[in-house]
Design a protein around this motif. Structure first.
Motif, short mmCIF file in Angstrom:
data_model
loop_
_atom_site.label_atom_id
_atom_site.label_comp_id
_atom_site.label_asym_id
_atom_site.label_seq_id
_atom_site.Cartn_x
_atom_site.Cartn_y
_atom_site.Cartn_z
N PRO A 245 60.56 -27.94 39.15
CA PRO A 245 61.36 -28.53 38.09
C PRO A 245 62.32 -29.61 38.61
N VAL A 246 62.73 -30.46 37.68
CA VAL A 246 63.78 -31.44 37.93
C VAL A 246 64.74 -31.37 36.75
N LEU A 247 66.02 -31.25 37.06
CA LEU A 247 67.07 -31.24 36.05
C LEU A 247 67.80 -32.58 36.08
N VAL A 248 67.99 -33.17 34.90
CA VAL A 248 68.77 -34.40 34.78
C VAL A 248 69.92 -34.09 33.82
N ASP A 249 71.14 -34.20 34.33
CA ASP A 249 72.34 -34.01 33.51
C ASP A 249 73.06 -35.35 33.48
N GLU A 250 72.87 -36.09 32.40
CA GLU A 250 73.42 -37.44 32.29
C GLU A 250 74.95 -37.44 32.29
N GLU A 251 75.56 -36.47 31.63
CA GLU A 251 77.02 -36.43 31.56
C GLU A 251 77.65 -36.25 32.93
N ARG A 252 77.00 -35.49 33.80
CA ARG A 252 77.54 -35.25 35.14
C ARG A 252 76.96 -36.19 36.18
N GLY A 253 76.02 -37.04 35.78
CA GLY A 253 75.41 -37.99 36.71
C GLY A 253 74.57 -37.31 37.77
N VAL A 254 73.87 -36.23 37.39
CA VAL A 254 73.11 -35.43 38.35
C VAL A 254 71.62 -35.48 38.02
N THR A 255 70.82 -35.75 39.04
CA THR A 255 69.37 -35.60 38.97
C THR A 255 69.01 -34.73 40.15
N MET A 256 68.41 -33.56 39.87
CA MET A 256 68.25 -32.56 40.92
C MET A 256 66.89 -31.88 40.85
N PRO A 257 66.11 -31.93 41.96
CA PRO A 257 64.89 -31.14 42.05
C PRO A 257 65.17 -29.79 42.71
N GLU A 258 64.17 -28.97 42.79
CA GLU A 258 64.18 -27.68 43.49
C GLU A 258 64.92 -26.60 42.69
N SER A 259 64.18 -25.58 42.33
CA SER A 259 64.69 -24.54 41.44
C SER A 259 65.95 -23.85 41.97
N GLU A 260 66.01 -23.52 43.24
CA GLU A 260 67.18 -22.81 43.76
C GLU A 260 68.44 -23.67 43.67
N ARG A 261 68.30 -24.94 43.98
CA ARG A 261 69.45 -25.85 43.86
C ARG A 261 69.87 -25.98 42.39
N ILE A 262 68.89 -26.07 41.51
CA ILE A 262 69.20 -26.19 40.08
C ILE A 262 69.91 -24.93 39.59
N LEU A 263 69.45 -23.78 40.01
CA LEU A 263 70.08 -22.52 39.60
C LEU A 263 71.53 -22.44 40.10
N GLU A 264 71.77 -22.85 41.33
CA GLU A 264 73.14 -22.85 41.86
C GLU A 264 74.02 -23.81 41.06
N PHE A 265 73.48 -24.99 40.77
CA PHE A 265 74.21 -25.98 39.99
C PHE A 265 74.52 -25.44 38.59
N ALA A 266 73.55 -24.78 37.97
CA ALA A 266 73.72 -24.23 36.63
C ALA A 266 74.85 -23.19 36.62
N GLU A 267 74.87 -22.32 37.64
CA GLU A 267 75.92 -21.31 37.72
C GLU A 267 77.30 -21.94 37.86
N GLU A 268 77.38 -22.98 38.69
CA GLU A 268 78.66 -23.64 38.93
C GLU A 268 79.11 -24.48 37.74
N SER A 269 78.15 -25.06 37.02
CA SER A 269 78.49 -26.04 35.98
C SER A 269 78.49 -25.50 34.57
N TYR A 270 77.63 -24.53 34.27
CA TYR A 270 77.44 -24.10 32.89
C TYR A 270 77.87 -22.68 32.60
N ALA A 271 78.08 -21.87 33.64
CA ALA A 271 78.41 -20.45 33.41
C ALA A 271 79.84 -20.29 32.96
#
Length: 79
Positions: free
Chosen positions: A53-79
């Protein structure tokens, strides 16, 4: 939509990310990609590589591949 998730149907890593985003009640758009890496031109254009997967979060200016990195980012940013 400010958050986009590029994923492949049947990809367990993509499903893991999508499930966690759903659990966190994150509103995102899914763009389904082609099975063949050579046909993932949209993913390459946005992320510089063809894996999902690739996550693109335009509001935060983030484009991120790799599921583990995305999951860490999600926990830090959306939880």
């Amino acid at each position: 939509m400010a958050i986009t998730l590029y994923q492949l149907d049947g990809c367990p890593y993509c499903e893991k990310v999508a499930d966690r985003l759903d659990e966190l009640d994150v509103d995102y758009e899914t763009i389904w990609t082609e099975a063949l890496h050579s046909e993932r031109n949209e993913v390459k254009r946005v992320s510089g590589q063809r894996g999902v997967p690739v996550l693109v979060d335009e509001e935060r200016g983030v484009t991120m591949p790799e599921s583990e990195r995305i999951l860490e980012f999600a926990e830090e940013s959306y939880a």
